[in-house]
Design a protein around this motif. Sequence first.
Motif, PDB file in Angstrom:
ATOM      1  N   LEU A 126       0.823  -1.198   0.000  1.00  0.00           N
ATOM      2  CA  LEU A 126       0.000   0.000   0.000  1.00  0.00           C
ATOM      3  C   LEU A 126       0.862   1.255   0.000  1.00  0.00           C
ATOM      4  N   ASP A 127       2.015   1.194   0.682  1.00  0.00           N
ATOM      5  CA  ASP A 127       2.890   2.367   0.733  1.00  0.00           C
ATOM      6  C   ASP A 127       3.408   2.724  -0.661  1.00  0.00           C
ATOM      7  N   ALA A 128       3.739   1.715  -1.451  1.00  0.00           N
ATOM      8  CA  ALA A 128       4.221   1.964  -2.811  1.00  0.00           C
ATOM      9  C   ALA A 128       3.105   2.538  -3.690  1.00  0.00           C
ATOM     10  N   LEU A 129       1.893   2.009  -3.516  1.00  0.00           N
ATOM     11  CA  LEU A 129       0.749   2.511  -4.280  1.00  0.00           C
ATOM     12  C   LEU A 129       0.453   3.960  -3.906  1.00  0.00           C
ATOM     13  N   TYR A 130       0.552   4.251  -2.611  1.00  0.00           N
ATOM     14  CA  TYR A 130       0.295   5.611  -2.123  1.00  0.00           C
ATOM     15  C   TYR A 130       1.347   6.573  -2.672  1.00  0.00           C
ATOM     16  N   ASP A 131       2.613   6.151  -2.711  1.00  0.00           N
ATOM     17  CA  ASP A 131       3.670   6.993  -3.271  1.00  0.00           C
ATOM     18  C   ASP A 131       3.421   7.266  -4.757  1.00  0.00           C
ATOM     19  N   PHE A 132       3.017   6.229  -5.472  1.00  0.00           N
ATOM     20  CA  PHE A 132       2.740   6.415  -6.898  1.00  0.00           C
ATOM     21  C   PHE A 132       1.622   7.439  -7.089  1.00  0.00           C
ATOM     22  N   TYR A 133       0.542   7.286  -6.349  1.00  0.00           N
ATOM     23  CA  TYR A 133      -0.582   8.220  -6.470  1.00  0.00           C
ATOM     24  C   TYR A 133      -0.141   9.639  -6.111  1.00  0.00           C
ATOM     25  N   SER A 134       0.638   9.755  -5.026  1.00  0.00           N
ATOM     26  CA  SER A 134       1.049  11.069  -4.546  1.00  0.00           C
ATOM     27  C   SER A 134       1.894  11.808  -5.573  1.00  0.00           C
ATOM     28  N   PHE A 135       2.901  11.134  -6.114  1.00  0.00           N
ATOM     29  CA  PHE A 135       3.881  11.827  -6.942  1.00  0.00           C
ATOM     30  C   PHE A 135       3.570  11.800  -8.436  1.00  0.00           C
ATOM     31  N   GLN A 136       2.845  10.780  -8.875  1.00  0.00           N
ATOM     32  CA  GLN A 136       2.578  10.659 -10.311  1.00  0.00           C
ATOM     33  C   GLN A 136       1.180  11.117 -10.707  1.00  0.00           C
ATOM     34  N   VAL A 137       0.266  11.217  -9.737  1.00  0.00           N
ATOM     35  CA  VAL A 137      -1.118  11.572 -10.059  1.00  0.00           C
ATOM     36  C   VAL A 137      -1.502  12.941  -9.517  1.00  0.00           C
ATOM     37  N   ILE A 138      -1.183  13.223  -8.245  1.00  0.00           N
ATOM     38  CA  ILE A 138      -1.661  14.463  -7.627  1.00  0.00           C
ATOM     39  C   ILE A 138      -1.132  15.728  -8.315  1.00  0.00           C
ATOM     40  N   PRO A 139       0.174  15.873  -8.560  1.00  0.00           N
ATOM     41  CA  PRO A 139       0.624  17.110  -9.225  1.00  0.00           C
ATOM     42  C   PRO A 139       0.002  17.331 -10.612  1.00  0.00           C
ATOM     43  N   PRO A 140      -0.071  16.292 -11.468  1.00  0.00           N
ATOM     44  CA  PRO A 140      -0.751  16.520 -12.754  1.00  0.00           C
ATOM     45  C   PRO A 140      -2.218  16.914 -12.592  1.00  0.00           C
ATOM     46  N   LEU A 141      -2.903  16.294 -11.629  1.00  0.00           N
ATOM     47  CA  LEU A 141      -4.294  16.678 -11.383  1.00  0.00           C
ATOM     48  C   LEU A 141      -4.381  18.123 -10.918  1.00  0.00           C
ATOM     49  N   GLY A 142      -3.410  18.527 -10.072  1.00  0.00           N
ATOM     50  CA  GLY A 142      -3.371  19.911  -9.624  1.00  0.00           C
ATOM     51  C   GLY A 142      -3.248  20.877 -10.792  1.00  0.00           C
ATOM     52  N   LYS A 143      -2.446  20.484 -11.768  1.00  0.00           N
ATOM     53  CA  LYS A 143      -2.287  21.318 -12.965  1.00  0.00           C
ATOM     54  C   LYS A 143      -3.582  21.394 -13.756  1.00  0.00           C
ATOM     55  N   VAL A 144      -4.258  20.253 -13.885  1.00  0.00           N
ATOM     56  CA  VAL A 144      -5.498  20.205 -14.668  1.00  0.00           C
ATOM     57  C   VAL A 144      -6.628  20.945 -13.959  1.00  0.00           C
ATOM     58  N   ILE A 145      -6.779  20.685 -12.652  1.00  0.00           N
ATOM     59  CA  ILE A 145      -7.920  21.219 -11.909  1.00  0.00           C
ATOM     60  C   ILE A 145      -7.718  22.673 -11.497  1.00  0.00           C
ATOM     61  N   ALA A 146      -6.501  22.995 -11.036  1.00  0.00           N
ATOM     62  CA  ALA A 146      -6.258  24.326 -10.482  1.00  0.00           C
ATOM     63  C   ALA A 146      -5.217  25.125 -11.257  1.00  0.00           C
ATOM     64  N   GLY A 147      -4.652  24.533 -12.311  1.00  0.00           N
ATOM     65  CA  GLY A 147      -3.630  25.226 -13.068  1.00  0.00           C
ATOM     66  C   GLY A 147      -2.352  25.433 -12.289  1.00  0.00           C
ATOM     67  N   ASP A 148      -2.070  24.528 -11.338  1.00  0.00           N
ATOM     68  CA  ASP A 148      -0.942  24.739 -10.417  1.00  0.00           C
ATOM     69  C   ASP A 148      -0.287  23.406 -10.090  1.00  0.00           C
ATOM     70  N   TRP A 149       0.784  23.082 -10.792  1.00  0.00           N
ATOM     71  CA  TRP A 149       1.546  21.862 -10.526  1.00  0.00           C
ATOM     72  C   TRP A 149       2.403  22.021  -9.282  1.00  0.00           C
ATOM     73  N   ASP A 150       3.123  23.159  -9.188  1.00  0.00           N
ATOM     74  CA  ASP A 150       4.149  23.325  -8.157  1.00  0.00           C
ATOM     75  C   ASP A 150       3.587  23.271  -6.743  1.00  0.00           C
ATOM     76  N   SER A 151       2.443  23.892  -6.506  1.00  0.00           N
ATOM     77  CA  SER A 151       1.858  23.887  -5.162  1.00  0.00           C
ATOM     78  C   SER A 151       1.489  22.483  -4.728  1.00  0.00           C
ATOM     79  N   TYR A 152       0.946  21.709  -5.642  1.00  0.00           N
ATOM     80  CA  TYR A 152       0.568  20.339  -5.321  1.00  0.00           C
ATOM     81  C   TYR A 152       1.799  19.462  -5.134  1.00  0.00           C
ATOM     82  N   GLN A 153       2.850  19.740  -5.897  1.00  0.00           N
ATOM     83  CA  GLN A 153       4.104  19.013  -5.723  1.00  0.00           C
ATOM     84  C   GLN A 153       4.662  19.265  -4.332  1.00  0.00           C
TER      85      GLN A 153
END
Length: 276
Positions: free
Chosen positions: A204-231
């Motif tokens: 689960l820790d590996a899955l959580y890391d994948f979601y955190s680093f590979q999914v959340i920042p791109p979603l932040g860019k799409v939803i809020a136009g802000d990659w860096d803050s989510y990173q």
Amino acid sequence: MMLTKLFRLSPPLGRLSRRLCSGYSNNKQTHFGFQTVGEEQKKDKVLSVFHNVADTYDVMNDVMSVGIHRVWKNHFMSKLDPGSSTKLLDVAGGTGDIAFRFLDHVGRDCGGGASVVVCDINKSMLEVGEARAETLGYNSGVSWVEGDAQALPFPDNSFDCYTIAFGIRNVVRVDEALAEAYRVLKPGGRFMCLEFSKVSTPGLDALYDFYSFQVIPPLGKVIAGDWDSYQYLVESIRQFPDQETFAKMIREAGFRFVDYENLSFGVAAIHSGFKL
């Protein structure tokens, strides 16, 4: 009816010297996500992050927790279980999520004298919370104060409860924020913190890391136009102490009967302690 207008409070006279000693220094190094920066730089960078995300903060929390943060916050308030006369200080609570749950719990009319002060260093977040309060009809029992968790503008022994949800990992000096929490609580008062924490379940820790680093920042860019803050936000979670280490820090601040409860396999945790 209690005014909900945002205001600033000066520190109590007896606290002025300590507030000055708590100033930020770029000569002292800390972390901003995975970057090493000066304390003043971190403070300014964190302020910028939350200024940028203030209008989409609720969406951000939904993205980072897949919406589960709402369940966590409901459980958090049930665990706190404030009474009808409770005086609550909610720190880093700018958009009002915890404050509104508190008011729903004690009764919106606050007939028993309950009240909540929302204190946040970020004016943009407070303005969002104040606007939400007006829209949702929270017209009494809540006030909004711009202030620093490391140097709270309140007298000693002022509150029955202190809460901070998803905010303490953004503080420059966590030990000072804990000391301030202890100071402003009344004897017998309760400290409660809800924060992202460490997942230790194999797989689960590996899955959580994948979601955190590979999914959340791109979603932040799409939803809020802000990659860096989510990173930054996902990196800040990895830099925050694990459950046991944070519990030890709370004890070292003077709190007793310190414990914690993992939520969703440790994705988040609730820490609790009492000032005796």
